[in-house]
Design a protein around this motif. Structure first.
Motif, PDB file in Angstrom:
ATOM      1  N   GLN A  55       0.842  -1.208   0.000  1.00  0.00           N
ATOM      2  CA  GLN A  55       0.000   0.000   0.000  1.00  0.00           C
ATOM      3  C   GLN A  55       0.874   1.254   0.000  1.00  0.00           C
ATOM      4  OE1 GLN A  55      -2.767  -0.153   3.280  1.00  0.00           O
ATOM      5  NE2 GLN A  55      -3.859  -1.894   2.442  1.00  0.00           N
ATOM      6  N   GLU A  67       0.909  15.957  -8.319  1.00  0.00           N
ATOM      7  CA  GLU A  67       1.975  16.937  -8.586  1.00  0.00           C
ATOM      8  C   GLU A  67       2.397  16.921 -10.051  1.00  0.00           C
ATOM      9  OE1 GLU A  67       4.718  17.291  -4.830  1.00  0.00           O
ATOM     10  OE2 GLU A  67       4.253  15.206  -5.287  1.00  0.00           O
ATOM     11  N   GLU A  90       9.574  10.129  -6.254  1.00  0.00           N
ATOM     12  CA  GLU A  90       8.426   9.331  -5.773  1.00  0.00           C
ATOM     13  C   GLU A  90       8.369   8.002  -6.534  1.00  0.00           C
ATOM     14  OE1 GLU A  90       7.424  10.669  -3.252  1.00  0.00           O
ATOM     15  OE2 GLU A  90       7.210  12.827  -3.503  1.00  0.00           O
ATOM     16  N   SER A 124      -5.189   7.907   1.262  1.00  0.00           N
ATOM     17  CA  SER A 124      -6.350   8.770   1.047  1.00  0.00           C
ATOM     18  C   SER A 124      -5.960  10.146   0.501  1.00  0.00           C
ATOM     19  CB  SER A 124      -7.070   8.963   2.385  1.00  0.00           C
ATOM     20  OG  SER A 124      -6.138   9.319   3.403  1.00  0.00           O
ATOM     21  N   TYR A 162      12.407  -3.531   4.582  1.00  0.00           N
ATOM     22  CA  TYR A 162      11.543  -2.328   4.640  1.00  0.00           C
ATOM     23  C   TYR A 162      12.307  -1.202   5.351  1.00  0.00           C
ATOM     24  CZ  TYR A 162       6.954   0.118   5.283  1.00  0.00           C
ATOM     25  OH  TYR A 162       5.886   0.996   5.256  1.00  0.00           O
ATOM     26  N   MET A 211      -5.518  13.529   8.493  1.00  0.00           N
ATOM     27  CA  MET A 211      -6.148  12.193   8.412  1.00  0.00           C
ATOM     28  C   MET A 211      -5.243  11.144   7.764  1.00  0.00           C
ATOM     29  SD  MET A 211     -10.186  12.953   7.766  1.00  0.00           S
ATOM     30  CE  MET A 211     -10.167  14.154   6.469  1.00  0.00           C
ATOM     31  N   MET A 212      -4.171  11.599   7.097  1.00  0.00           N
ATOM     32  CA  MET A 212      -3.250  10.648   6.446  1.00  0.00           C
ATOM     33  C   MET A 212      -2.728   9.569   7.381  1.00  0.00           C
ATOM     34  SD  MET A 212      -0.367  12.615   4.268  1.00  0.00           S
ATOM     35  CE  MET A 212       0.768  11.283   3.948  1.00  0.00           C
ATOM     36  N   HIS A 222      -5.212  -2.426  12.917  1.00  0.00           N
ATOM     37  CA  HIS A 222      -3.902  -3.089  12.931  1.00  0.00           C
ATOM     38  C   HIS A 222      -2.910  -2.522  13.932  1.00  0.00           C
ATOM     39  CE1 HIS A 222      -5.314  -5.025   9.298  1.00  0.00           C
ATOM     40  NE2 HIS A 222      -5.522  -3.864   8.747  1.00  0.00           N
ATOM     41  N   LYS A 232       4.995  -1.072  13.280  1.00  0.00           N
ATOM     42  CA  LYS A 232       4.720   0.324  13.628  1.00  0.00           C
ATOM     43  C   LYS A 232       5.315   0.565  15.013  1.00  0.00           C
ATOM     44  CE  LYS A 232       0.334   1.844  12.707  1.00  0.00           C
ATOM     45  NZ  LYS A 232      -1.161   1.705  12.458  1.00  0.00           N
ATOM     46  N   VAL A 286     -11.485   6.513   1.574  1.00  0.00           N
ATOM     47  CA  VAL A 286     -10.829   5.196   1.575  1.00  0.00           C
ATOM     48  C   VAL A 286     -11.701   4.172   0.836  1.00  0.00           C
ATOM     49  CG1 VAL A 286     -10.028   3.300   3.061  1.00  0.00           C
ATOM     50  CG2 VAL A 286      -9.486   5.663   3.657  1.00  0.00           C
TER      51      VAL A 286
HETATM   52  N1  BYC Z   1      -5.386   6.081   3.364  1.00  0.00           N
HETATM   53  O1  BYC Z   1      -5.552  -0.302  11.142  1.00  0.00           O
HETATM   54  P1  BYC Z   1      -5.102   0.931  10.452  1.00  0.00           P
HETATM   55  C1  BYC Z   1       3.777   9.625   0.760  1.00  0.00           C
HETATM   56  C2  BYC Z   1      -6.562   1.874   6.034  1.00  0.00           C
HETATM   57  S1  BYC Z   1       3.135   8.075   0.617  1.00  0.00           S
HETATM   58  C3  BYC Z   1      -5.975   4.930   2.940  1.00  0.00           C
HETATM   59  O2  BYC Z   1      -4.701   2.066  11.315  1.00  0.00           O
HETATM   60  P2  BYC Z   1      -2.379   0.497   9.530  1.00  0.00           P
HETATM   61  C4  BYC Z   1       4.013  10.455  -0.424  1.00  0.00           C
HETATM   62  C5  BYC Z   1      -5.598   0.771   6.411  1.00  0.00           C
HETATM   63  O3  BYC Z   1      -4.839   0.358   5.282  1.00  0.00           O
HETATM   64  C6  BYC Z   1       2.084   7.977   2.056  1.00  0.00           C
HETATM   65  N2  BYC Z   1      -6.210   3.879   3.759  1.00  0.00           N
HETATM   66  O4  BYC Z   1      -3.978   0.547   9.392  1.00  0.00           O
HETATM   67  C7  BYC Z   1       4.009   9.933  -1.698  1.00  0.00           C
HETATM   68  C8  BYC Z   1      -6.543  -0.287   6.935  1.00  0.00           C
HETATM   69  O5  BYC Z   1      -7.207  -0.949   5.860  1.00  0.00           O
HETATM   70  P3  BYC Z   1      -6.744  -2.450   5.373  1.00  0.00           P
HETATM   71  C9  BYC Z   1       1.752   6.587   2.434  1.00  0.00           C
HETATM   72  C10 BYC Z   1      -5.808   4.010   5.044  1.00  0.00           C
HETATM   73  O6  BYC Z   1      -1.853  -0.076   8.271  1.00  0.00           O
HETATM   74  C11 BYC Z   1       4.135  10.755  -2.806  1.00  0.00           C
HETATM   75  C12 BYC Z   1      -7.612   0.550   7.616  1.00  0.00           C
HETATM   76  O7  BYC Z   1      -7.560   1.842   7.038  1.00  0.00           O
HETATM   77  N3  BYC Z   1       2.482   6.212   3.621  1.00  0.00           N
HETATM   78  O8  BYC Z   1       3.909   9.991   1.857  1.00  0.00           O
HETATM   79  O9  BYC Z   1      -1.966  -0.127  10.793  1.00  0.00           O
HETATM   80  C13 BYC Z   1       4.265  12.142  -2.644  1.00  0.00           C
HETATM   81  C14 BYC Z   1      -7.421   0.653   9.118  1.00  0.00           C
HETATM   82  O10 BYC Z   1      -6.250   1.419   9.457  1.00  0.00           O
HETATM   83  C15 BYC Z   1      -5.183   5.156   5.525  1.00  0.00           C
HETATM   84  C16 BYC Z   1       2.486   4.945   4.054  1.00  0.00           C
HETATM   85  O11 BYC Z   1       1.871   4.093   3.461  1.00  0.00           O
HETATM   86  C17 BYC Z   1      -4.980   6.235   4.638  1.00  0.00           C
HETATM   87  N4  BYC Z   1      -4.407   7.387   5.011  1.00  0.00           N
HETATM   88  O12 BYC Z   1      -1.954   2.043   9.627  1.00  0.00           O
HETATM   89  C18 BYC Z   1       4.307  12.662  -1.369  1.00  0.00           C
HETATM   90  C19 BYC Z   1       3.322   4.682   5.274  1.00  0.00           C
HETATM   91  N5  BYC Z   1      -4.901   4.990   6.822  1.00  0.00           N
HETATM   92  O13 BYC Z   1      -5.304  -2.337   4.908  1.00  0.00           O
HETATM   93  C20 BYC Z   1       4.186  11.847  -0.241  1.00  0.00           C
HETATM   94  C21 BYC Z   1       3.261   3.265   5.732  1.00  0.00           C
HETATM   95  C22 BYC Z   1      -5.349   3.760   7.149  1.00  0.00           C
HETATM   96  O14 BYC Z   1      -6.891  -3.348   6.557  1.00  0.00           O
HETATM   97  N6  BYC Z   1       1.969   2.901   6.244  1.00  0.00           N
HETATM   98  N7  BYC Z   1      -5.906   3.178   6.081  1.00  0.00           N
HETATM   99  O15 BYC Z   1      -7.691  -2.763   4.249  1.00  0.00           O
HETATM  100  C23 BYC Z   1       1.585   3.081   7.532  1.00  0.00           C
HETATM  101  O16 BYC Z   1       2.313   3.646   8.347  1.00  0.00           O
HETATM  102  C24 BYC Z   1       0.259   2.532   7.956  1.00  0.00           C
HETATM  103  O17 BYC Z   1      -0.170   1.607   6.974  1.00  0.00           O
HETATM  104  C25 BYC Z   1      -0.826   3.626   8.175  1.00  0.00           C
HETATM  105  C26 BYC Z   1      -2.150   2.926   8.539  1.00  0.00           C
HETATM  106  C27 BYC Z   1      -0.424   4.531   9.331  1.00  0.00           C
HETATM  107  C28 BYC Z   1      -1.050   4.451   6.914  1.00  0.00           C
END
Ligand code: BYC
Length: 333
Positions: A55, A67, A90, A124, A162, A211-212, A222, A232, A286
């Protein structure tokens, strides 16, 4: 005696029968030793990582679209060059992340297919439109700023591939954040019209950026498991608070107003108290119903189809090189 865990049907580890591998895994997690691709890991850990990393990769790739839309309209050659470099970065982040996810045993084709078929999520934030040049600066300032806060802890997460991919990503995000802040502060110091553009962009991007970090901890599915596994290191709400604490003084420094009437510094906690985001809007976005979800997916599918010939040519080239290498090895033998 060992305390053993196996994966329960809900994907969470539950106490059950003995497994020496599980004990070794738990011990490594407890002692902060990274898990590597060939190490044994519970299925649920693998699935959680694959979900999050893929994701994350999709977010980087879809994140090029808002952008990229402004490259041809950047206000000067210098701004255009910087923006092109950022958008290319990116793409690079997406590639490192797909590679890290592939080490878990799923191919990049499968991951891309999951995105294009709508089965996989991406952030999102990229479902909001970039209406003006100030939006480009604001994305760098707020969205990349939020990304750094979320991703610096990931450089210390429990999965080696990672964590290592994140080191370079964070260095580049830091450049992105500065370029964004510089665009916004230039506008904020400019004519009244430029200042109004900067404030309008902040008004529209503030809450989506807050909200991101994902749903509130009380609704995060999770958080608990991912924190136990040190995927995390901080919860969604903890990171959100860090973002607000870091960003409010930056807005103050350039004379812009954060669009939150409840925002105030709380002397007792040493943190900013802030209002409640519109979580209904977040969940709608979402679910695929944000302002730009359909456009983003349409653009990604078109790019994938139009790039088919490049993938075929690259595969043919790789086959030719492999055949040449095999022939050379045979001649040498
Ligand atoms: N948008 O249990 P939770 C960037 C989903 S790239 C959509 O808290 P988790 C950049 C979540 O997937 C930015 N969906 O989940 C790029 C879960 O659904 P599933 C991306 C979201 O994973 C280009 C459900 O909601 N960064 O910065 O423990 C230009 C429940 O949530 C969102 C990353 O991906 C959302 N915002 O925590 C500029 C960083 N939030 O999967 C900039 C890595 C939650 O069960 N990811 N959901 O169907 C993470 O740190 C974590 O995955 C999150 C969510 C904090 C995002």
């Amino acid at each position: 005696m060992y305390t053993q865990f196996v994966d329960a049907p809900d994907g969470n580890p539950a106490p059950d029968i003995a497994s020496a591998e599980q004990v070794r895994f738990d011990d490594k997690i407890d002692r902060g030793i990274t898990i590597e691709a060939n190490d044994w890991m519970p299925d649920a850990y693998r699935k959680t990582l694959l979900r999050q990393i893929s994701q994350h990769a999709h977010s980087e790739i879809v994140g090029m679209l808002p952008e990229g839309n402004w490259i041809s309209r950047a206000p000067s050659l210098e701004r255009k060059l910087i923006l092109m470099a950022k958008v290319q970065d990116e793409a690079g982040h997406g590639l490192y992340l797909y590679s890290a996810a592939e080490t878990l045993g799923t191919s990049r084709d499968e991951m891309v297919d999951a995105l294009l078929s709508g089965r996989a999520k991406y952030s999102s934030i990229f479902n909001y439109p970039t209406l003006t040049w100030a939006d480009v600066g604001t994305i760098g300032w707020l969205v990349d700023g939020a990304a750094i806060i979320n991703q610096i802890p990931l450089t210390r997460c429990s999965y080696g591939p990672y964590a290592r991919a994140m080191v370079r990503v964070c260095k580049e995000e830091s450049f992105h954040q500065r370029q964004g802040f510089e665009i916004v502060s230039t506008l904020a110091k400019g004519t009244p019209e430029q200042r109004a553009l900067a404030q309008d962009a902040l008004d529209r991007w503030w809450w989506p950026s807050v909200m991101m970090f994902g749903p509130p901890d009380s609704q995060s599915q999770h958080n608990e498991t991912s924190m136990r596994w040190k995927i995390k290191l901080f919860s969604n709400d903890e990171l959100r608070q860090k973002f607000v604490d870091q960003t409010v003084p930056q807005a103050d420094a350039i004379g812009l107003t954060i669009p939150d009437p409840e925002l105030r510094f709380d002397e007792a906690t040493g943190h900013y108290a802030f209002g409640t985001p519109n979580w209904d809007e977040f969940f709608e976005v979402v679910r695929g119903n944000g302002p730009c979800n359909r456009d983003r997916m349409r653009a990604r599918r078109a790019a994938h189809d139009e790039g088919a010939w490049v993938r075929e040519a690259a595969a043919a080239h790789a086959r030719k090189r492999a055949a040449r290498a095999a022939a050379a090895a045979e001649d040498a033998a």
